[in-house]
Design a protein around this motif. Structure first.
Motif: not given
Length: 141
Positions: A93-105
């Motif tokens: 509720s204090e921080k937006f956090s997203r991690h993205l991993i391009a599986q085939n790049l």
């Protein structure tokens, strides 16, 4: 761990999951070590603080739109025909956090990942550019 120390394992994805799925869900934390000079999957650490008084639902909605913009921009400049993106959510509720991993790049190293991120700047809105943590593209992260 209960004493505040980090534990490390070296494993395949299947081997990792065999250990990880048996950890209590409230104690699950994972860090991937990226070695300097070694190939890695393209990744993004996206985050911003949710300000006091800001509507959390609205902040998440806006954050999701920025994530979609970043993914679209990556697809636009990528030579990979069909990107497979894994999204890992770790917001509060204090921080937006997203991690993205391009599986085939796969890129040559974290510096090359940082160069690819820099190539996105001209096609991203200032808001999308601002949520990318550029410090993660330094040595031995």
């Amino acid at each position: 761990s209960t004493n505040g120390c980090r534990n490390y394992i070296v494993a395949t994805g299947e081997g990792f999951w065999a250990v990880y799925e048996n950890i209590d869900v409230h104690n699950r934390h994972m860090y991937e070590i990226l070695q300097d000079g070694r190939p890695c999957k393209m990744f993004f650490d996206l985050e911003f603080r949710i300000q006091d008084g800001q509507n959390v639902t609205e902040a998440f909605h806006n954050g999701n739109a920025l994530v979609d913009e970043i993914i679209s921009a990556l697809k636009l400049i990528s030579t990979e025909q069909s990107l497979s993106i894994m999204e890992l959510e770790s917001s509060t509720s204090e921080k937006f956090s997203r991690h993205l991993i391009a599986q085939n790049l796969v890129v040559n190293n974290t510096a090359a990942a940082g160069q690819l991120v820099a190539a996105l700047e001209p096609v991203l809105s200032p808001g999308a550019w601002a949520i990318i943590d550029k410090a993660v593209y330094t040595r031995n992260r």
